[in-house]
Write an enzyme that holds these catalytic residues in place. Structure first.
Site, short mmCIF file in Angstrom:
data_model
loop_
_atom_site.label_atom_id
_atom_site.label_comp_id
_atom_site.label_asym_id
_atom_site.label_seq_id
_atom_site.Cartn_x
_atom_site.Cartn_y
_atom_site.Cartn_z
CE LYS A 175 -5.12 -8.69 0.44
NZ LYS A 175 -4.18 -8.17 -0.54
CE LYS B 178 -7.38 3.99 0.10
NZ LYS B 178 -6.90 3.40 -1.15
CE LYS C 58 -0.82 2.76 9.25
NZ LYS C 58 0.19 2.67 8.20
#
Ligand code: TRP
Length: 331
Positions: free
Chosen positions: A113, A198, A195
């Site tokens: 992050k 979202k 993968k």
């Protein structure tokens, strides 16, 4: 007999996709009879990345609706919103005194992050694992059904629990990742790049709210090739993935037919995709429709979140009393 306690948090970001369904939700649904389950929407955690808080309520409703549409039963599990349980925040405060800056700075998700948004390295982000530990320890949970990416956070939760037990009173059991007996299905993106996600790669990801047309279009575009040249070849990863999806939503006869076609070099990927799209629509459409109804049913949603919060708070306040007593606070 008392059932064992399970806790898991769901981040209210983005729309759930097939990977979430077969990777996590299906297992939550399986666990609800055997365990005492506490599943919640982690809205406090989502604040660490400074989202538009006006949109948060909608995301929370969406996630709740999707989870219920996928089979979570709010009568069986405690399904709640994290911010409805203030006991978690108090435990977070106490645990923060047992968490050290150095160890928090070393957490890989924190370092990621920092790298991705160097302008927003807030203290909440640093103490994300402490809040997560509070979510788990507030219920004195034993199992946490999460993926590999959360292992490090769980290890920290165990460390905080142990430190508390050592300093005050033996109170918290050590929480461990829940290992499912059956291997989880790994679902890749339809274009063969990583993968399902979202937030990225929408064309390669099947979302639980995709329209029938979108599902068909995405599957039609999925990566294939000219087919195998020698019988019983090994499947390339992107072809294997189409078979994985088929195994999840199609009948055994259908899967066997295409397996056989592949092994005898007679496979027609156009036909395979047509069949897969048809079966995928049959799988996703009812979930999508059910979720849409629930999402718009304010009365029902506030009823079940109240029920969930009541169940969670009953357990949480019991823990907090024990914690305060152990720390000689307020009594
Ligand atoms: N960190 C988890 C994730 O990113 C979400 C989460 C928050 C969680 N609190 C939790 C998961 C407690 C399990 C238990 O997916």
């Amino acid at each position: 007999m008392n059932k064992e306690i399970v806790v898991s948090g769901i981040r209210p970001t983005g729309v759930l996709h097939l990977g979430n369904y077969f990777g996590a939700m299906k297992n939550y649904v399986k666990m609800q009879d055997e365990y005492d389950c506490y599943f919640f929407v982690a809205d406090w955690h989502s604040l660490t990345t400074h989202p538009d808080t006006k949109a948060l309520k909608g995301s929370i409703k969406r996630v709740l609706a999707e989870n219920i549409a996928c089979g979570l039963d709010p009568e069986k599990v405690a399904l709640y919103v994290q911010s409805d349980v203030p006991e978690i925040a108090e435990l977070y405060l106490y645990l923060n005194m047992l968490a050290y800056k150095g160890e928090l700075e070393k957490v890989p998700t924190f370092k990621d992050k920092v790298r991705l948004s160097p302008d927003n390295v807030n203290a909440g982000l640093l103490t994300y694992p402490v809040l997560m530990a509070s979510d788990i320890l507030i219920h004195r949970a034993k199992y946490v059904p999460v993926g590999k990416d959360q292992e490090q956070h769980l290890e920290m939760a165990r460390n905080f629990a142990e430190r508390f037990n050592h300093r005050y009173t033996e109170l918290f059991p050590a929480p461990y990742a829940f290992n499912f007996k059956t291997a989880l299905s790994k679902i890749l993106s339809l274009d063969g790049n990583g993968k399902m996600s979202k937030s990225e790669n929408a064309m390669g990801t099947l979302y639980l709210n995709d329209s029938d047309d979108a599902i068909i279009k995405k599957i039609k575009k999925a990566k294939t090739d000219a087919g195998p040249e020698t019988p019983n070849s090994e499947k390339p990863e992107y072809i294997e993935n189409l078979f994985t999806l088929m195994n999840l939503v199609s009948s055994k006869e259908v899967v066997d037919k295409f397996e056989n076609d592949f092994n005898t070099c007679n496979i027609r990927y156009g036909d395979l995709k047509g069949q897969l799209a048809e079966d995928m629509v049959k799988f996703i459409a009812p979930i999508r429709e059910k979720a849409a109804v629930i999402e718009n049913d304010e009365v029902y949603l506030s009823k079940i979140t109240k029920l969930g919060a009541d169940k969670a708070r009953a357990r949480a306040s019991e823990t907090l009393q024990m914690v305060r007593k152990a720390m000689h606070m307020f009594n």
